[in-house]
Write an enzyme that holds these catalytic residues in place. Sequence first.
Site, short mmCIF file in Angstrom:
data_model
loop_
_atom_site.label_atom_id
_atom_site.label_comp_id
_atom_site.label_asym_id
_atom_site.label_seq_id
_atom_site.Cartn_x
_atom_site.Cartn_y
_atom_site.Cartn_z
N HIS A 1 0.88 -1.18 0.00
CA HIS A 1 0.00 0.00 0.00
C HIS A 1 0.91 1.23 0.00
CE1 HIS A 1 -3.42 2.45 0.60
NE2 HIS A 1 -3.78 2.13 1.83
N HIS B 1 -2.64 -2.45 -9.77
CA HIS B 1 -3.56 -1.82 -8.82
C HIS B 1 -4.82 -2.65 -8.76
CE1 HIS B 1 -5.91 1.26 -6.80
NE2 HIS B 1 -4.75 1.80 -6.49
N ASP C 1 2.72 5.25 -7.09
CA ASP C 1 3.99 5.12 -6.37
C ASP C 1 5.20 4.96 -7.28
OD1 ASP C 1 3.02 5.28 -3.72
OD2 ASP C 1 2.12 3.30 -4.00
N1 CMC Z 1 4.48 -7.16 -10.53
C1 CMC Z 1 4.34 -8.37 -11.12
N2 CMC Z 1 3.17 -9.03 -11.19
C2 CMC Z 1 2.11 -8.46 -10.63
C3 CMC Z 1 2.17 -7.21 -9.99
C4 CMC Z 1 3.41 -6.55 -9.96
N3 CMC Z 1 3.55 -5.37 -9.38
N4 CMC Z 1 0.96 -6.88 -9.51
C5 CMC Z 1 0.15 -7.89 -9.83
N5 CMC Z 1 0.84 -8.84 -10.51
C6 CMC Z 1 0.31 -10.08 -11.09
C7 CMC Z 1 -0.02 -11.08 -9.99
O1 CMC Z 1 1.07 -11.91 -9.72
C8 CMC Z 1 -1.19 -11.80 -10.62
O2 CMC Z 1 -0.66 -12.69 -11.59
P1 CMC Z 1 -1.36 -14.15 -11.82
O3 CMC Z 1 -2.71 -13.83 -12.37
O4 CMC Z 1 -0.46 -14.85 -12.75
O5 CMC Z 1 -1.44 -14.78 -10.46
C9 CMC Z 1 -1.94 -10.72 -11.38
O6 CMC Z 1 -0.93 -9.76 -11.71
C10 CMC Z 1 -3.06 -10.08 -10.61
O7 CMC Z 1 -2.51 -9.56 -9.39
P2 CMC Z 1 -3.21 -9.58 -7.98
O8 CMC Z 1 -2.14 -9.74 -6.94
O9 CMC Z 1 -4.32 -10.58 -7.99
O10 CMC Z 1 -3.84 -8.14 -7.93
P3 CMC Z 1 -4.35 -7.42 -6.65
O11 CMC Z 1 -5.45 -6.55 -7.09
O12 CMC Z 1 -4.66 -8.38 -5.55
O13 CMC Z 1 -3.09 -6.56 -6.16
C11 CMC Z 1 -1.54 -4.83 -5.84
C12 CMC Z 1 -2.92 -5.21 -6.36
C13 CMC Z 1 -1.39 -3.30 -5.90
C14 CMC Z 1 -1.41 -5.26 -4.37
C15 CMC Z 1 -0.48 -5.54 -6.72
O14 CMC Z 1 -0.61 -5.13 -8.06
C16 CMC Z 1 0.92 -5.30 -6.21
O15 CMC Z 1 1.38 -6.00 -5.32
N6 CMC Z 1 1.65 -4.27 -6.78
C17 CMC Z 1 2.97 -3.92 -6.33
C18 CMC Z 1 2.87 -3.06 -5.08
C19 CMC Z 1 2.40 -1.67 -5.38
O16 CMC Z 1 2.89 -1.01 -6.29
N7 CMC Z 1 1.45 -1.18 -4.55
C20 CMC Z 1 0.95 0.20 -4.66
C21 CMC Z 1 -0.49 0.23 -5.02
S1 CMC Z 1 -1.06 1.85 -5.46
C22 CMC Z 1 -0.95 2.81 -4.07
C23 CMC Z 1 -1.68 2.31 -2.89
O17 CMC Z 1 -2.77 1.75 -2.98
O18 CMC Z 1 -1.16 2.49 -1.80
#
Ligand code: CMC
Length: 428
Positions: free
Chosen positions: A267, A306, A362
């Site tokens: 986050h 996201h 970010d």
């Molecule tokens: N790098 C590589 N793969 C990713 C990433 C990433 N940053 N984010 C998602 N994926 C992949 C994930 O592995 C999954 O792949 P598969 O379908 O093969 O299992 C797919 O994309 C869907 O991801 P998810 O984890 O189900 O998506 P989510 O909605 O649960 O997670 C998130 C959202 C923001 C937690 C995630 O994208 C992430 O961890 N990003 C990196 C951390 C980040 O930049 N966070 C800041 C968010 S914006 C500011 C805020 O909210 O604070």
Amino acid sequence: MADTLTITDNRTGQTYEVPITDGTINAIDLRKIRVDDGDFGLMSYDPSYKNTAACRSAITFIDGDLGILRYRGYPIEQLAEQSQYLEVAYLLLYGELPTSSQYEQWVHDVTHHTYVHESLKRGMDGYRYDSHPMGRLIALLATLSTFYDDAKQVHDRKNRREHIVKIIAKMPTLAAWAYRHSLGRPYVYPDNDLGYAGNFLSMLFKLAEPKYKPHPVLERALDVLFILHADHEQNCSTSAARAVGSSEADPYVSLAAAAAALYGPLHGGANEAVLRMLTKIGDLKAVPEFISSVKKGESLLMGFGHRVYKNYDPRAKVIKRLADEVFHVTGRNPLLDIALELETIALNDDYFVKRKLYPNVDFYSGLIYQAMGFPVEMFPVLFAIPRASGWLAQWQEMLEDPEQKIARPRQIYTGHNERPYVPMNKRG
Ligand code: CMC
């Protein structure tokens, strides 16, 4: 055509009609779907709330597919271009842009509550200099609760306004002091002649000069970053503020809980994680290898992806432009080239395209913060300062919403059935 959903329970053959309002069915309507009188009734299962609206809200609108973000109907791009953070905070909290007299009063009130009790200074001194400033901010935000017993009157509007002002006013003071403590520098008291962002810069960076003069470009850049981070509807930290506040806990501890949620690397800790990632990659030549490690699932491309945006985060677009203005003053952040290369590769790579992974807020903000002289540990703190107005707006909306009660999700129990206690000497 009726705005209803017809459900047939194939266990019993019974049919039910459930109203659809605002494209949503009310989960409690499912409870009438039962196999027999002893049945609790049907529930919906939604770990991490991927498809559950937990409230009605008139504050922030996001269209994740189109990459749209609006506060109270105003596009984020227009606010970032024309507004100021304190005006945006007012808008979030009270629903309309302030008139000039409302704004004057609001700025006056916030400016005159920036001081904190001296014991908080001693509280800050109690932490190790190398402890994470976000940990200290969370703790001192909760500590503020002990100074304001009347903040417990959460249903009293006037009282609420007083504490909203206090929190927005004191966040930069606590944040700046957390930074100064890390460096062993004396704390700088607020300067009422300066604006919100300018005063924050003064409390951070003032040394022996009698009056700190913030660089206008950096002051404006920080204010714009504050606008971009002010609210983002029902994210993890806002949900924490609403959940804790729903027990009628005071706003200080509710916001401490929200700040704790923000601290996590998925986050608000993500901008810190981005900088660490870019530093670790270290060289343009290492980018392809890093991307392939992400695709193998060995690491995440921090600052990408996201839960809601399946398009370019509109805040990231504004920040990318802002970065140019800041680097013009501070000099170019050498990590920018690595970030640009990562973005170019990712936006053209099937892995990221298929999963709709785009840069989020970010990805570039950390580069600006670093160029402005902030250490990475301060990044989530910089996020928390403006998000306080969003948390408070959402907290207040929750308290005024007659449909809201104490937050209390259900569970599907997966543990043992009843079993007799086994004395220790009889355990295998
Ligand atoms: N790098 C590589 N793969 C990713 C990433 C990433 N940053 N984010 C998602 N994926 C992949 C994930 O592995 C999954 O792949 P598969 O379908 O093969 O299992 C797919 O994309 C869907 O991801 P998810 O984890 O189900 O998506 P989510 O909605 O649960 O997670 C998130 C959202 C923001 C937690 C995630 O994208 C992430 O961890 N990003 C990196 C951390 C980040 O930049 N966070 C800041 C968010 S914006 C500011 C805020 O909210 O604070």
